[in-house]
Design a protein around this motif. Structure first.
Motif, PDB file in Angstrom:
ATOM      1  N   ALA A   8       1.959 -13.424  56.973  1.00 34.42           N
ATOM      2  CA  ALA A   8       2.037 -12.714  58.257  1.00 34.42           C
ATOM      3  C   ALA A   8       0.692 -12.674  58.967  1.00 34.42           C
ATOM      4  O   ALA A   8       0.603 -12.224  60.108  1.00 34.42           O
ATOM      5  CB  ALA A   8       2.552 -11.298  58.027  1.00 34.42           C
ATOM      6  N   GLY A   9      -0.371 -13.112  58.287  1.00 35.14           N
ATOM      7  CA  GLY A   9      -1.673 -13.178  58.942  1.00 35.14           C
ATOM      8  C   GLY A   9      -2.729 -12.256  58.381  1.00 35.14           C
ATOM      9  O   GLY A   9      -3.878 -12.278  58.838  1.00 35.14           O
ATOM     10  N   ALA A  10      -2.368 -11.418  57.412  1.00 38.26           N
ATOM     11  CA  ALA A  10      -3.380 -10.537  56.819  1.00 38.26           C
ATOM     12  C   ALA A  10      -4.309 -11.334  55.907  1.00 38.26           C
ATOM     13  O   ALA A  10      -3.932 -12.394  55.393  1.00 38.26           O
ATOM     14  CB  ALA A  10      -2.690  -9.429  56.010  1.00 38.26           C
ATOM     15  N   ILE A  11      -5.506 -10.812  55.719  1.00 36.23           N
ATOM     16  CA  ILE A  11      -6.436 -11.385  54.733  1.00 36.23           C
ATOM     17  C   ILE A  11      -6.350 -10.501  53.498  1.00 36.23           C
ATOM     18  O   ILE A  11      -6.616  -9.291  53.569  1.00 36.23           O
ATOM     19  CB  ILE A  11      -7.880 -11.405  55.276  1.00 36.23           C
ATOM     20  CG1 ILE A  11      -7.952 -12.163  56.608  1.00 36.23           C
ATOM     21  CG2 ILE A  11      -8.816 -12.056  54.255  1.00 36.23           C
ATOM     22  CD1 ILE A  11      -9.312 -12.088  57.283  1.00 36.23           C
ATOM     23  N   VAL A  12      -5.934 -11.095  52.393  1.00 36.74           N
ATOM     24  CA  VAL A  12      -5.771 -10.339  51.149  1.00 36.74           C
ATOM     25  C   VAL A  12      -7.059 -10.494  50.333  1.00 36.74           C
ATOM     26  O   VAL A  12      -7.441 -11.594  49.961  1.00 36.74           O
ATOM     27  CB  VAL A  12      -4.556 -10.839  50.355  1.00 36.74           C
ATOM     28  CG1 VAL A  12      -4.414 -10.056  49.051  1.00 36.74           C
ATOM     29  CG2 VAL A  12      -3.285 -10.704  51.204  1.00 36.74           C
ATOM     30  N   VAL A  13      -7.713  -9.354  50.115  1.00 37.68           N
ATOM     31  CA  VAL A  13      -9.012  -9.331  49.421  1.00 37.68           C
ATOM     32  C   VAL A  13      -8.851  -8.443  48.187  1.00 37.68           C
ATOM     33  O   VAL A  13      -9.105  -7.236  48.244  1.00 37.68           O
ATOM     34  CB  VAL A  13     -10.109  -8.753  50.348  1.00 37.68           C
ATOM     35  CG1 VAL A  13     -11.480  -8.799  49.674  1.00 37.68           C
ATOM     36  CG2 VAL A  13     -10.155  -9.505  51.663  1.00 37.68           C
ATOM     37  N   PRO A  14      -8.388  -9.003  47.076  1.00 37.80           N
ATOM     38  CA  PRO A  14      -8.158  -8.150  45.905  1.00 37.80           C
ATOM     39  C   PRO A  14      -9.436  -7.428  45.495  1.00 37.80           C
ATOM     40  O   PRO A  14     -10.537  -7.960  45.663  1.00 37.80           O
ATOM     41  CB  PRO A  14      -7.726  -9.137  44.817  1.00 37.80           C
ATOM     42  CG  PRO A  14      -7.334 -10.380  45.540  1.00 37.80           C
ATOM     43  CD  PRO A  14      -8.122 -10.420  46.800  1.00 37.80           C
ATOM     44  N   ALA A  15      -9.256  -6.203  45.008  1.00 39.72           N
ATOM     45  CA  ALA A  15     -10.421  -5.443  44.536  1.00 39.72           C
ATOM     46  C   ALA A  15     -10.902  -6.072  43.236  1.00 39.72           C
ATOM     47  O   ALA A  15     -10.598  -5.617  42.146  1.00 39.72           O
ATOM     48  CB  ALA A  15     -10.030  -3.981  44.347  1.00 39.72           C
ATOM     49  N   MET A  16     -11.630  -7.152  43.381  1.00 40.41           N
ATOM     50  CA  MET A  16     -12.130  -7.939  42.246  1.00 40.41           C
ATOM     51  C   MET A  16     -13.606  -8.237  42.467  1.00 40.41           C
ATOM     52  O   MET A  16     -13.959  -9.349  42.892  1.00 40.41           O
ATOM     53  CB  MET A  16     -11.405  -9.291  42.159  1.00 40.41           C
ATOM     54  CG  MET A  16      -9.962  -9.251  41.783  1.00 40.41           C
ATOM     55  SD  MET A  16      -9.370 -10.959  41.806  1.00 40.41           S
ATOM     56  CE  MET A  16      -7.668 -10.739  41.378  1.00 40.41           C
ATOM     57  N   PRO A  17     -14.476  -7.272  42.232  1.00 40.04           N
ATOM     58  CA  PRO A  17     -15.900  -7.542  42.463  1.00 40.04           C
ATOM     59  C   PRO A  17     -16.404  -8.651  41.537  1.00 40.04           C
ATOM     60  O   PRO A  17     -15.956  -8.769  40.402  1.00 40.04           O
ATOM     61  CB  PRO A  17     -16.569  -6.200  42.154  1.00 40.04           C
ATOM     62  CG  PRO A  17     -15.584  -5.437  41.341  1.00 40.04           C
ATOM     63  CD  PRO A  17     -14.221  -5.926  41.732  1.00 40.04           C
TER      64      PRO A  17
END
Ligand SMILES: Cc1cc2nc3c(=O)[nH]c(=O)nc-3n(C[C@H](O)[C@H](O)[C@H](O)COP(=O)(O)O)c2cc1C
Length: 210
Positions: free
Chosen positions: A159-168
């Motif tokens: 849908a256009g979101a940027i998925v940035v998993p909480a994975m430092p």
């Protein structure tokens, strides 16, 4: 990288672990002079207190930001909205924000964004970002992940979101929990094209031999 100093950014805090990521991101956005509309879900508020302490309650948060991150946070300004207020300006496509970050993003809110439910202000503001083709960053946190949760991430990305998993990452050799939060906040600001110095630029020449 160009500086965007006058944007209005929605920061949604939902009930996934990692409230410090939200606080660090808010501090960094403010230090960069941004105008931030903060929405915390009921469980987002609960995790702020459970993971950081009572000083992270929204009505005390400004003091915590200034004490922990310094007076630079006063360069920007922020306003808290009720998650029940579907009449807030950020619920409107024509008067909405320029970008939105959901950090941390619970699996419940992820599912709602993936399916366009728009029941709360967090969900509606995210839906506005997607329909208006404006940047939406979601920072999901859960482990392990079920197939529906994985599919909801794909649906958000489609849908256009940027998925940035909480994975430092650990290549910056973090020493503290704050270093890990700096890393995630830095990734978020970079994606919003906001300059920051939350972590040193990685230098492959300076990295230890594998
Ligand atoms: C201490 C605590 C930790 C939680 N951690 C997570 C988590 O890491 N990820 C997640 O998806 N849900 C987590 N949950 C469950 C969500 O908070 C719950 O599903 C809630 O309904 C989410 O609502 P919201 O998306 O409106 O904030 C946690 C709940 C509690 C009380």
């Amino acid at each position: 990288m160009c500086a965007d100093t006058s944007r209005r950014i929605v920061l949604a805090i939902t009930g996934a672990s990692g409230a410090l990521y939200a606080v660090r991101t808010l501090a960094a956005l403010l230090a960069a002079g941004q105008t931030v509309d903060v929405i915390a879900s009921e469980y987002g508020r609960r995790l702020l207190v459970e993971e950081i302490g009572p000083d992270a309650r929204l009505d005390r948060l400004q003091d915590l930001l200034e004490t922990k991150y310094g007076q630079d946070v006063r360069r920007g300004r922020w306003t808290a909205y009720s998650n029940r207020d579907l009449g807030a300006r950020i619920a409107s496509g024509s008067r909405g924000a320029d970008a939105m970050v959901v950090v941390p993003c619970s699996m419940k809110t992820l599912a709602a964004i993936a399916h366009g439910l728009s029941r709360s202000l967090v969900e509606r503001a995210a839906d506005v970002m997607l329909k208006e083709r404006r940047p939406l960053i979601v920072v999901p946190r859960e482990t392990p992940l079920s197939l529906p949760q994985l599919r909801n991430m794909v649906a958000c990305a489609e849908a256009g979101a940027i998925v940035v998993p909480a994975m430092p990452g650990f290549y910056q050799q973090p020493r503290t929990i704050d270093d890990l939060a700096d890393f995630m906040a830095g990734r978020i600001l970079s994606l919003l094209h906001i300059p920051h110095s939350l972590y040193p630029v990685w230098d492959p020449d300076g990295a230890p031999e594998p």
